[in-house]
Motif scaffolding. Structure first.
Motif, short mmCIF file in Angstrom:
data_model
loop_
_atom_site.label_atom_id
_atom_site.label_comp_id
_atom_site.label_asym_id
_atom_site.label_seq_id
_atom_site.Cartn_x
_atom_site.Cartn_y
_atom_site.Cartn_z
N PHE A 38 -22.88 11.29 -6.61
CA PHE A 38 -22.77 10.12 -6.35
C PHE A 38 -23.56 9.95 -4.96
N ALA A 39 -23.72 8.38 -4.84
CA ALA A 39 -24.27 8.04 -3.48
C ALA A 39 -23.23 7.33 -2.68
N GLU A 40 -22.86 7.78 -1.62
CA GLU A 40 -21.78 6.76 -0.68
C GLU A 40 -22.37 5.86 0.28
N ASN A 41 -21.73 4.77 0.12
CA ASN A 41 -22.18 3.77 1.04
C ASN A 41 -20.76 3.44 1.82
N ARG A 42 -20.79 3.51 3.35
CA ARG A 42 -19.76 3.04 4.00
C ARG A 42 -20.15 1.69 4.82
N TYR A 43 -19.39 0.62 4.67
CA TYR A 43 -19.74 -0.60 5.38
C TYR A 43 -18.72 -0.54 6.62
N GLY A 44 -18.75 -0.28 7.72
CA GLY A 44 -17.92 0.14 8.79
C GLY A 44 -16.68 1.00 8.47
N ALA A 45 -15.46 0.88 8.96
CA ALA A 45 -14.51 1.80 8.60
C ALA A 45 -13.60 1.38 7.58
N LEU A 54 -24.77 4.34 -13.31
CA LEU A 54 -24.26 2.93 -14.13
C LEU A 54 -23.09 2.58 -13.41
N ALA A 55 -22.15 3.33 -13.06
CA ALA A 55 -20.86 2.83 -12.61
C ALA A 55 -20.97 2.93 -11.03
N GLU A 56 -20.17 1.83 -10.37
CA GLU A 56 -20.04 1.85 -8.97
C GLU A 56 -18.98 1.45 -8.80
N PHE A 57 -17.99 2.33 -7.62
CA PHE A 57 -16.63 2.06 -7.58
C PHE A 57 -16.53 1.52 -5.89
N PHE A 58 -15.67 0.51 -5.71
CA PHE A 58 -15.50 0.27 -4.13
C PHE A 58 -14.06 0.02 -3.84
N TRP A 59 -13.88 0.60 -2.60
CA TRP A 59 -12.43 0.67 -2.02
C TRP A 59 -12.38 -0.23 -0.62
N ASP A 60 -11.39 -0.74 -0.15
CA ASP A 60 -11.36 -1.36 1.13
C ASP A 60 -9.85 -0.86 1.63
N ARG A 61 -9.74 -0.73 3.00
CA ARG A 61 -8.70 -0.61 3.85
C ARG A 61 -8.38 -1.43 4.83
N ALA A 62 -6.97 -1.49 5.43
CA ALA A 62 -6.87 -2.43 6.46
C ALA A 62 -7.46 -1.90 7.82
N ALA A 63 -7.56 -0.61 8.05
CA ALA A 63 -8.13 -0.03 9.40
C ALA A 63 -8.71 1.37 8.94
N GLY A 64 -9.33 1.86 9.88
CA GLY A 64 -9.75 3.35 9.58
C GLY A 64 -8.73 4.13 9.93
N GLY A 65 -8.58 5.27 8.98
CA GLY A 65 -7.48 6.21 8.97
C GLY A 65 -6.59 6.09 8.00
N GLU A 66 -6.46 4.49 7.53
CA GLU A 66 -5.45 4.09 6.51
C GLU A 66 -6.04 4.60 5.18
N PRO A 67 -5.08 4.65 3.91
CA PRO A 67 -5.78 5.21 2.66
C PRO A 67 -6.60 4.16 2.12
#
Length: 172
Positions: A38-45, A54-67
């Motif tokens: 996969f290619a990974e893209n981080r948008y800030g922490a 074909l498939a792209e997965f996206f995650w977010d978190r409240a702050a860096g270091g959080e799950p």
């Protein structure tokens, strides 16, 4: 289109998963199933995206270091018109076989309806209408974006009216 790649789309829309991986699953779980290609893209922490072609997965978190919290998965079906089967993750291709350049919505819908899995049209984002139409599977919550009408600079030249543009699975 081969029956196997159609089976992939039917499975995704029906179950709301990609090979059993849910949009809410962790990056580690996705890697466990789909591998490290996969290619990974981080948008800030606080935002993470992984592109498996074909498939792209996206995650977010409240702050860096959080799950990480899974946000959504998008199947970029339109990419097949330019890159063919090579844009499909190896694990998916090994399970479902060859993918053709375009997915016809009427064929997908017909297969789903035969299995008792309806797609209901929902309002499209005004900026995308009338070029795109959106359909939702009430049970899984999966949405299918379809080319509604041709628009120069608004729709891809490689797709035709009635082709699936993308399929989106949201974390629930």
């Amino acid at each position: 289109m081969t029956p196997y790649s159609l089976a992939f789309y039917v499975d995704v829309v029906t179950n709301g998963t990609v090979l059993g991986v849910r949009p809410s699953d962790s990056p580690e779980r996705v890697t466990e199933v789909l591998g490290t290609g996969f290619a990974e893209n981080r948008y800030g922490a606080c935002s993470l995206g992984r592109d498996y072609g074909l498939a792209e997965f996206f995650w977010d978190r409240a702050a860096g270091g959080e799950p990480w919290s899974g946000h959504h998965v998008t199947l970029q079906v339109h990419r097949l018109a330019h890159g063919g089967s090579r844009v499909v993750n190896e694990v998916v291709r090994a399970r479902y076989g060859r993918f053709t350049p375009r997915l016809r919505f009427d064929k997908l819908r017909r297969l789903l309806e035969r299995r008792g899995v309806p797609l209901v049209e929902v309002p499209e984002v005004p900026a995308n209408a009338p070029y795109y139409r959106r359909f939702r599977q009430p049970g899984s919550g999966v949405e299918v974006s379809v080319i509604g009408t041709y628009g120069e600079y608004s729709t891809p030249d490689a797709l035709r009216v009635g082709d699936v543009y993308s399929i989106q699975l949201a974390a629930r």
